[in-house]
Design an enzyme around this catalytic site. Structure first.
Site, PDB file in Angstrom:
ATOM      1  N   GLN A 125      31.979   9.821  74.034  1.00 28.76           N
ATOM      2  CA  GLN A 125      31.724  11.155  73.473  1.00 28.76           C
ATOM      3  C   GLN A 125      32.967  12.021  73.427  1.00 28.76           C
ATOM      4  O   GLN A 125      33.901  11.852  74.204  1.00 28.76           O
ATOM      5  CB  GLN A 125      30.640  11.887  74.277  1.00 28.76           C
TER       6      GLN A 125
ATOM      7  N   ARG B 142      32.148  22.943  71.851  1.00 31.59           N
ATOM      8  CA  ARG B 142      31.188  24.045  71.970  1.00 31.59           C
ATOM      9  C   ARG B 142      30.964  24.653  70.591  1.00 31.59           C
ATOM     10  O   ARG B 142      31.912  24.808  69.813  1.00 31.59           O
ATOM     11  CB  ARG B 142      31.708  25.105  72.932  1.00 31.59           C
TER      12      ARG B 142
ATOM     13  N   GLU C 152      29.439  15.336  70.668  1.00 33.18           N
ATOM     14  CA  GLU C 152      28.501  16.141  71.455  1.00 33.18           C
ATOM     15  C   GLU C 152      28.766  17.617  71.164  1.00 33.18           C
ATOM     16  O   GLU C 152      29.858  18.122  71.448  1.00 33.18           O
ATOM     17  CB  GLU C 152      28.681  15.866  72.949  1.00 33.18           C
TER      18      GLU C 152
ATOM     19  N   ASN D 190      25.525  27.188  74.002  1.00 34.75           N
ATOM     20  CA  ASN D 190      25.121  28.117  75.045  1.00 34.75           C
ATOM     21  C   ASN D 190      24.188  29.150  74.417  1.00 34.75           C
ATOM     22  O   ASN D 190      24.566  29.868  73.487  1.00 34.75           O
ATOM     23  CB  ASN D 190      26.346  28.779  75.669  1.00 34.75           C
TER      24      ASN D 190
ATOM     25  N   HIS E 212      42.044  18.253  66.469  1.00 36.70           N
ATOM     26  CA  HIS E 212      41.022  18.104  65.442  1.00 36.70           C
ATOM     27  C   HIS E 212      40.157  16.882  65.722  1.00 36.70           C
ATOM     28  O   HIS E 212      40.471  16.056  66.578  1.00 36.70           O
ATOM     29  CB  HIS E 212      41.661  17.947  64.057  1.00 36.70           C
TER      30      HIS E 212
ATOM     31  N   ARG F 263      53.282  19.503  53.120  1.00 29.70           N
ATOM     32  CA  ARG F 263      54.268  18.413  53.060  1.00 29.70           C
ATOM     33  C   ARG F 263      53.607  17.041  53.013  1.00 29.70           C
ATOM     34  O   ARG F 263      54.127  16.120  52.385  1.00 29.70           O
ATOM     35  CB  ARG F 263      55.202  18.484  54.272  1.00 29.70           C
TER      36      ARG F 263
ATOM     37  N   GLU G   4      39.834  16.594  59.921  1.00 25.71           N
ATOM     38  CA  GLU G   4      40.764  15.888  59.040  1.00 25.71           C
ATOM     39  C   GLU G   4      40.007  14.850  58.206  1.00 25.71           C
ATOM     40  O   GLU G   4      39.076  14.195  58.685  1.00 25.71           O
ATOM     41  CB  GLU G   4      41.855  15.191  59.855  1.00 25.71           C
TER      42      GLU G   4
END
Length: 334
Positions: A14, A18, A84, A88, A111, A141, A157
């Site tokens: 995993q 958040r 995951e 909250n 990322h 670039r 990405e």
């Protein structure tokens, strides 16, 4: 050098982020990237919920109901990597609460990524679906790759597979990127958790190291520094852990990356590994000397642990097959 692998057949399972609003985030990854929600955990007593998504092979029909004991059993025996998403409770109604997506000065998390046959076509498809982009394939670039934003501003990405038409899925979850201070220490740490170094690329001022679990014997055979290693990594169905090293950080005694759990910079939370026996694995991990955020018997959840890697990233150690977490389970009715 022979790497000592910790006991219990550790495997990467995993990456935790958040999120502010699960309705938006789960929909984003399911509808735009073809992920499947395979399990959920609801903890009303602690006011948070977890959502586990993954890329299943094209055509595989997932019939379990997330949140049930059956889906928990599937998750904790899953031979793959999940995303995951941690919610909250109450953040979804707060105008001011936003998590830190990384990529500011000294941030460690970079990322997640998905692989596709055609980055340009995938970008057009996502733009048509209303997805915002930081970088489109012909901008900047580095041509031929793109970065989208998810609902919390995390970078996603879009990477090209070396050989089109081999993986049937339009998208497959393919990377988690973390910046590291000393690649020798970090690569060794994750190899000791059973990961294979699949690709190693060096540039003028930075280097990249790609590691994976769940690797076939054919993929293991390629030289990580070769063109075959680079191409083969892009063709893995399961994700790689991309460790990015900016040259010189290893020589700066005062340098450190933010790990995603500091107050005011919370976003990325941890990576997690399944093992056969948490206590036995932690006894071995402890010998590496990087310490623990939570020992197996610490806190309210017994039988799981959070170790630190060399950069202070949290690494969850979870029993393969699962434990009783005390969540509010979904009950299926006949």
């Amino acid at each position: 050098m022979t790497i000592k692998i910790h006991p219990g057949s550790p495997s990467w399972q995993q990456t935790m982020l958040r999120i502010k609003d699960p309705a938006k985030s789960v929909k984003f990854y399911v509808e735009n990237f073809g992920m499947t929600l395979i399990d959920t955990f609801n903890f009303p007593q602690w006011k948070f919920s977890l959502y586990f998504l993954t890329t299943l092979p094209e055509g595989e029909d997932y019939k379990l109901t997330p949140g049930t004991q059956a889906s928990h059993d599937y998750l904790w025996n899953y031979k793959g990597v999940t995303l995951e998403l941690t919610h909250n409770h109450g953040t979804e109604t707060s105008e001011n609460n936003a998590y830190h997506p990384g990529n500011q000065e000294n941030d460690g998390f970079g990322h997640i990524a998905f692989n596709v046959d055609d980055v340009y076509a995938a970008t057009e498809r996502l733009v048509a679906a209303g997805v915002d982009f930081k970088k489109k394939p012909d901008e900047g670039r580095m041509k031929g790759l793109a970065f989208a934003y998810d609902p919390d501003g995390y970078w996603v990405e879009i990477c090209k597979r070396a050989s089109p038409g081999v993986i049937p899925n339009y998208f497959n979850f393919s990377q988690t990127m973390l910046r590291v201070k000393d690649p020798k220490k970090s690569v060794e740490f994750y190899q000791s958790l059973g990961m294979m170094l699949m690709r190693e690329s060096h540039y003028d001022d930075f280097s990249l190291y790609f590691l994976a679990s769940h690797v076939s014997a054919d993929a293991e055979a390629a030289d990580p520094k070769s063109a075959d290693g680079k191409a083969g990594t892009s063709m893995l169905f399961q994700p790689v852990l991309e460790l990015t090293h900016n040259h010189g950080t290893e020589d700066d005694a005062n340098f450190r990356h933010f790990n995603g759990n500091e107050e005011g910079r919370q976003g990325f939370g941890h990576v997690g590994f399944l093992v056969d026996d948490v206590y036995e694995a932690c006894d071995s991990i402890r010998e590496m000397g990087y310490g623990f955020k939570k020992e197996p018997d610490g806190g309210s959840m017994k039988g799981l642990a959070f170790a630190y890697d060399p950069d202070g990233y949290a690494v969850e150690i979870i029993k393969r097959g699962g434990i009783e977490f005390g969540d509010d389970k979904t009950v299926e009715h006949a």
